[in-house]
Design an enzyme around this catalytic site. Structure first.
Site, PDB file in Angstrom:
ATOM      1  N   LYS A   1       1.376  -8.576  -5.687  1.00 14.81           N
ATOM      2  CA  LYS A   1       0.748  -9.872  -5.408  1.00 14.81           C
ATOM      3  C   LYS A   1       1.401 -11.028  -6.158  1.00 14.81           C
ATOM      4  CE  LYS A   1      -3.141 -12.042  -3.816  1.00 14.81           C
ATOM      5  NZ  LYS A   1      -4.476 -11.479  -3.926  1.00 14.81           N
TER       6      LYS A   1
ATOM      7  N   SER B   1       0.833  -1.212   0.000  1.00 14.07           N
ATOM      8  CA  SER B   1       0.000   0.000   0.000  1.00 14.07           C
ATOM      9  C   SER B   1       0.862   1.254   0.000  1.00 14.07           C
ATOM     10  CB  SER B   1      -0.901   0.030   1.242  1.00 14.07           C
ATOM     11  OG  SER B   1      -1.754  -1.075   1.281  1.00 14.07           O
TER      12      SER B   1
ATOM     13  N   TYR C   1      -6.785  -3.764  -7.211  1.00 17.08           N
ATOM     14  CA  TYR C   1      -6.422  -3.626  -5.787  1.00 17.08           C
ATOM     15  C   TYR C   1      -4.976  -3.128  -5.717  1.00 17.08           C
ATOM     16  CZ  TYR C   1      -6.329  -4.257  -0.778  1.00 17.08           C
ATOM     17  OH  TYR C   1      -6.270  -4.005   0.574  1.00 17.08           O
TER      18      TYR C   1
HETATM   19  C1  LIG Z   1      -1.783  -6.092  -6.362  1.00 20.73           C
HETATM   20  C2  LIG Z   1      -1.683  -5.564  -4.968  1.00 20.73           C
HETATM   21  N1  LIG Z   1      -1.125  -4.374  -4.741  1.00 20.73           N
HETATM   22  C3  LIG Z   1      -0.999  -3.864  -3.508  1.00 20.73           C
HETATM   23  C4  LIG Z   1      -1.478  -4.534  -2.407  1.00 20.73           C
HETATM   24  C5  LIG Z   1      -1.342  -3.939  -1.054  1.00 20.73           C
HETATM   25  O1  LIG Z   1      -0.330  -4.569  -0.348  1.00 20.73           O
HETATM   26  P1  LIG Z   1      -0.308  -4.528   1.246  1.00 20.73           P
HETATM   27  O2  LIG Z   1      -1.495  -5.303   1.724  1.00 20.73           O
HETATM   28  O3  LIG Z   1       1.004  -5.120   1.606  1.00 20.73           O
HETATM   29  O4  LIG Z   1      -0.387  -3.105   1.654  1.00 20.73           O
HETATM   30  C6  LIG Z   1      -2.078  -5.791  -2.589  1.00 20.73           C
HETATM   31  C7  LIG Z   1      -2.616  -6.527  -1.438  1.00 20.73           C
HETATM   32  O5  LIG Z   1      -3.353  -7.471  -1.560  1.00 20.73           O
HETATM   33  C8  LIG Z   1      -2.191  -6.309  -3.893  1.00 20.73           C
HETATM   34  O6  LIG Z   1      -2.769  -7.496  -4.128  1.00 20.73           O
END
Ligand SMILES: Cc1ncc(COP(=O)(O)O)c(C=O)c1O
Length: 445
Positions: free
Chosen positions: A247, A118, A144
């Site tokens: 992911k 994130s 996501y």
């Molecule tokens: C493609 C993708 N990007 C970013 C994230 C966010 O990662 P995090 O949960 O480590 O913040 C996720 C989480 O599932 C994801 O699947």
């Protein structure tokens, strides 16, 4: 046979409900684990489960990987401070150099080192806007990219349910070969590319962010050529192309980077989850002109933590030296071959609409019937619950798609055992063995 809940498991379930905040819960069944090894998680009381989610892919190297564990212990013994924002330490620089060496791209690049997928996405989105002076971001419906801030506001999965769209974000349909948003997948691809081009023509788009496989949106694999088409448009209109490999990156798809599936070189690549070998660690690799400034505009105390970074270096060394990408490719092929036989054996062809993916990023799309191919959300909820009862952890995405993402180190006998249990769980759920009452407390997505 259904599992009865062990009293030690029940105790933790009760205490969790009374203490841990609901905002961070996404629960599909009463999973409680007190230890793990390789693909296996162990419940209090000793029951073993095969984890075919690998903690939403954060456990891609398996639990307790010896190389990563050794690096963590060594780094924790005499740590050179606990962060990287105001002090340099050798592993901080080594980790950045290592990433620069394995990610293709232009000459003058930098690496942002963070804690979660994130924040990596959030920081690059903000940096793109700031450093280009352009205000808009193109993203995809049902994408996501994060669970907080700007990254959450460009995530189609969140927008409209528990957050509002980020200022300047425009959502484009992600072409889905199994459920094209227009008549055919060719028309859908043409439509999405056309919409992107129209947005770019306005001249105010800073960047486009894309998952190479749309994971939480339903494990959707775009048709070959789509990502290439997007990258070409970005180049023509001078829009930064951000590929979110959080992911499915780092070998899971059978290639070291998922963007290589379509032979593109993004401007910016973000990583997370498996990057830290299980510890919180993320990164973004991109042009210095975007990631170098303004100095201090993305500050988190724990970013560059030496223990996490040491784990990251060890994880990358394992991924590369053991060629986990090839392992994932072969294991994924084996898993899919086995599942195809099990569909017949368990008589579930009427509810399995599609099996798709690359390497060990596999989606099993559960449908109400083969004529409509409508999403079978109820069956997905009951299947994952039943799989947990039978000893496999697997979640669903996109309302009805089982996301099969075991560790890249999964063994052949575990693949055989795990995929058989998943097929059995689909059959049992289909036959009504799991009641509405049993799953009532688990809302999932
Ligand atoms: C493609 C993708 N990007 C970013 C994230 C966010 O990662 P995090 O949960 O480590 O913040 C996720 C989480 O599932 C994801 O699947």
């Amino acid at each position: 046979m259904a599992s009865t809940i062990h009293p030690l498991v029940q105790d933790l379930l009760t205490r969790d409900a009374a203490s841990v905040a609901g905002v961070e819960k996404l629960r599909f069944f009463p999973l409680v684990a007190e230890s793990g090894n390789g693909t296996v998680l162990v419940e209090p009381g000793g029951r073993e489960l095969l984890d075919f989610s690998s903690s939403w892919t954060a456990g891609g190297l398996g639990y307790g990987n010896p190389t990563v564990t050794k690096a963590i212990v060594e780094a924790a013994t005499n740590p050179p401070g606990f962060g990287g924002i105001s002090a340099i330490h050798p592993d901080l620089v080594k980790f950045a150099e290592l990433l620069l060496s394995i990610v293709p791209g232009e000459e003058n690049r930098r690496v942002y080192i963070g804690n979660t997928g994130s924040d990596a996405n959030d920081v690059v989105l903000r940096s793109c806007r700031f450093n280009t002076g352009k205000s808009r971001v193109i993203t995809f419906e049902n994408s996501y990219h994060g669970g907080v801030g700007f990254a959450m506001g460009v995530s189609g999965v969140h927008v409209g349910t528990n957050t509002t769209a980020a200022d300047g974000a425009t959502f484009i349909p992600y072409p889905d070969p199994f459920r094209p948003h227009l008549g055919s997948i060719a028309d859908s691809v043409a439509d999405s590319l056309q919409r992107i081009q129209s947005e770019f023509e306005a001249g105010d788009v800073a960047c486009l962010i894309m998952e190479p496989i749309q994971s939480d949106g339903g494990l959707i694999v775009p048709p070959p050529g789509f990502m290439k088409g997007v990258a070409a448009l970005c180049k023509t209109y001078d829009v930064l192309f951000i590929c979110d490999e959080v992911k499915v990156g780092l070998g899971r798809t059978g290639l070291l980077h998922a963007f290589l599936l379509d032979d593109v070189v993004p401007d910016i690549v973000t990583f997370g989850k498996m990057l830290g070998g299980g510890l919180p660690l993320s990164a973004a690799v991109g042009p210095a002109r975007i990631l170098d400034g303004p100095t201090g505009s993305a500050l988190m105390t724990a970013a560059g933590n030496p223990i996490c970074v040491a784990a990251g270096i060890a994880a990358l060394e394992v991924i590369i030296s053991q060629d986990l990408a090839s392992l994932a490719k072969n294991s994924g092929q084996k898993l899919r071959e086995l599942f195809s036989d099990l569909v017949t054996e368990f008589d579930i062809a009427d509810v399995v609409g599609d099996v798709r993916g690359h390497g060990l990023a596999i989606g099993i799309d559960l449908v109400t019937d083969r004529e409509t191919n409508n999403r079978n959300h109820d069956l997905a909820r009951k299947t994952v619950y039943r799989a947990w009862e039978l000893g496999v952890v697997v979640y669903y995405v996109g309302a009805n798609v089982l996301e099969v993402t075991p560790p890249l180190t999964v063994r052949v006998n575990e693949i055989e055992q795990g995929i058989r249990i998943i097929a059995q769980a689909i059959a049992d759920a289909k036959s009504g063995l799991v009641t509405d009452e049993m799953i009532a407390a688990f809302t999932g997505w």
